[in-house]
Design a protein around this motif. Structure first.
Motif, PDB file in Angstrom:
ATOM      1  N   SER A 168       3.987   5.501  -5.627  1.00  0.00           N
ATOM      2  CA  SER A 168       3.890   5.483  -7.081  1.00  0.00           C
ATOM      3  C   SER A 168       2.900   6.518  -7.591  1.00  0.00           C
ATOM      4  CB  SER A 168       3.468   4.082  -7.537  1.00  0.00           C
ATOM      5  OG  SER A 168       3.148   4.082  -8.899  1.00  0.00           O
ATOM      6  N   GLU A 169       1.754   6.612  -6.946  1.00  0.00           N
ATOM      7  CA  GLU A 169       0.739   7.584  -7.359  1.00  0.00           C
ATOM      8  C   GLU A 169       1.251   9.015  -7.201  1.00  0.00           C
ATOM      9  OE1 GLU A 169      -2.513   6.331  -4.912  1.00  0.00           O
ATOM     10  OE2 GLU A 169      -3.119   4.774  -6.332  1.00  0.00           O
ATOM     11  N   SER A 170       2.040   9.248  -6.157  1.00  0.00           N
ATOM     12  CA  SER A 170       2.567  10.592  -5.906  1.00  0.00           C
ATOM     13  C   SER A 170       3.712  10.973  -6.840  1.00  0.00           C
ATOM     14  CB  SER A 170       3.068  10.707  -4.464  1.00  0.00           C
ATOM     15  OG  SER A 170       1.998  10.582  -3.566  1.00  0.00           O
ATOM     16  N   TYR A 171       4.580  10.016  -7.131  1.00  0.00           N
ATOM     17  CA  TYR A 171       5.812  10.350  -7.829  1.00  0.00           C
ATOM     18  C   TYR A 171       5.940   9.781  -9.239  1.00  0.00           C
ATOM     19  CZ  TYR A 171       7.107  12.042  -3.279  1.00  0.00           C
ATOM     20  OH  TYR A 171       7.122  12.730  -2.093  1.00  0.00           O
ATOM     21  N   LEU A 172       5.155   8.767  -9.569  1.00  0.00           N
ATOM     22  CA  LEU A 172       5.254   8.154 -10.893  1.00  0.00           C
ATOM     23  C   LEU A 172       3.986   8.325 -11.713  1.00  0.00           C
ATOM     24  CD1 LEU A 172       6.983   4.766  -9.953  1.00  0.00           C
ATOM     25  CD2 LEU A 172       8.064   6.885 -10.715  1.00  0.00           C
ATOM     26  N   GLY A 173       2.971   8.923 -11.129  1.00  0.00           N
ATOM     27  CA  GLY A 173       1.671   9.016 -11.805  1.00  0.00           C
ATOM     28  C   GLY A 173       0.922   7.731 -11.559  1.00  0.00           C
ATOM     29  N   LYS A 204       0.837  -1.207   0.000  1.00  0.00           N
ATOM     30  CA  LYS A 204       0.000   0.000   0.000  1.00  0.00           C
ATOM     31  C   LYS A 204       0.869   1.253   0.000  1.00  0.00           C
ATOM     32  CE  LYS A 204      -4.307  -1.654   1.958  1.00  0.00           C
ATOM     33  NZ  LYS A 204      -5.254  -1.584   3.076  1.00  0.00           N
ATOM     34  N   GLU A 205       1.935   1.243   0.777  1.00  0.00           N
ATOM     35  CA  GLU A 205       2.860   2.391   0.814  1.00  0.00           C
ATOM     36  C   GLU A 205       3.525   2.585  -0.547  1.00  0.00           C
ATOM     37  OE1 GLU A 205       3.590   4.760   3.128  1.00  0.00           O
ATOM     38  OE2 GLU A 205       1.955   3.940   4.329  1.00  0.00           O
ATOM     39  N   LEU A 206       3.959   1.508  -1.177  1.00  0.00           N
ATOM     40  CA  LEU A 206       4.572   1.601  -2.505  1.00  0.00           C
ATOM     41  C   LEU A 206       3.578   2.129  -3.530  1.00  0.00           C
ATOM     42  CD1 LEU A 206       6.693  -1.666  -2.565  1.00  0.00           C
ATOM     43  CD2 LEU A 206       7.560   0.688  -2.593  1.00  0.00           C
TER      44      LEU A 206
END
Length: 122
Positions: free
Chosen positions: A108-113, A102-104
């Motif tokens: 990912s949503e914050s930094y990779l889209g 969940k953290e990953l």
């Protein structure tokens, strides 16, 4: 030439944490994360799992499930049927990955889209 910092521990730069190495030896392989992510929801039959992960071949799925089982994260359960069906579920050790995954995902949503592929949904 770079200045040497006396407080700098050169061995720390050369050694990677053993735990991180072990995690990425397994989760660094293509398809492992998506497989565990699907199994996080519930036990799934092989064909359902393959449909849930677009692009994975039967052979690759079988290989990854074998590795996950050998690592103690997945259990293979055979339903004698008829017809004979095989389902896979996470062990307690596999389920314990949920907070980290969940953290990953949030990272990912914050930094990779974080756009989800519609064909990847069950």
């Amino acid at each position: 030439m770079a200045e040497h910092n006396a407080d700098h521990d050169e061995d720390a730069c050369r050694k990677v944490d053993v735990g991180i190495t072990r995690v990425f030896e397994l989760f660094g392989k293509r398809w492992t994360g998506p497989i565990v992510s699907v199994l996080m929801q519930r036990a799934v039959h092989f064909a359902e799992l393959r449909r849930a992960i677009p692009g994975i071949s039967e052979r690759m799925l079988s290989d990854r499930l074998t590795e996950l089982a050998a690592s103690g994260l997945v259990v293979r359960e055979v339903d004698d049927g008829p017809p004979l069906r095989v389902a896979y579920r996470l062990t307690d050790a596999g389920k314990a990955m949920e907070p980290a995954l969940k953290e990953l995902k949030m990272w990912s949503e914050s930094y990779l889209g974080g756009e989800e592929s519609p064909e990847g949904r069950c």
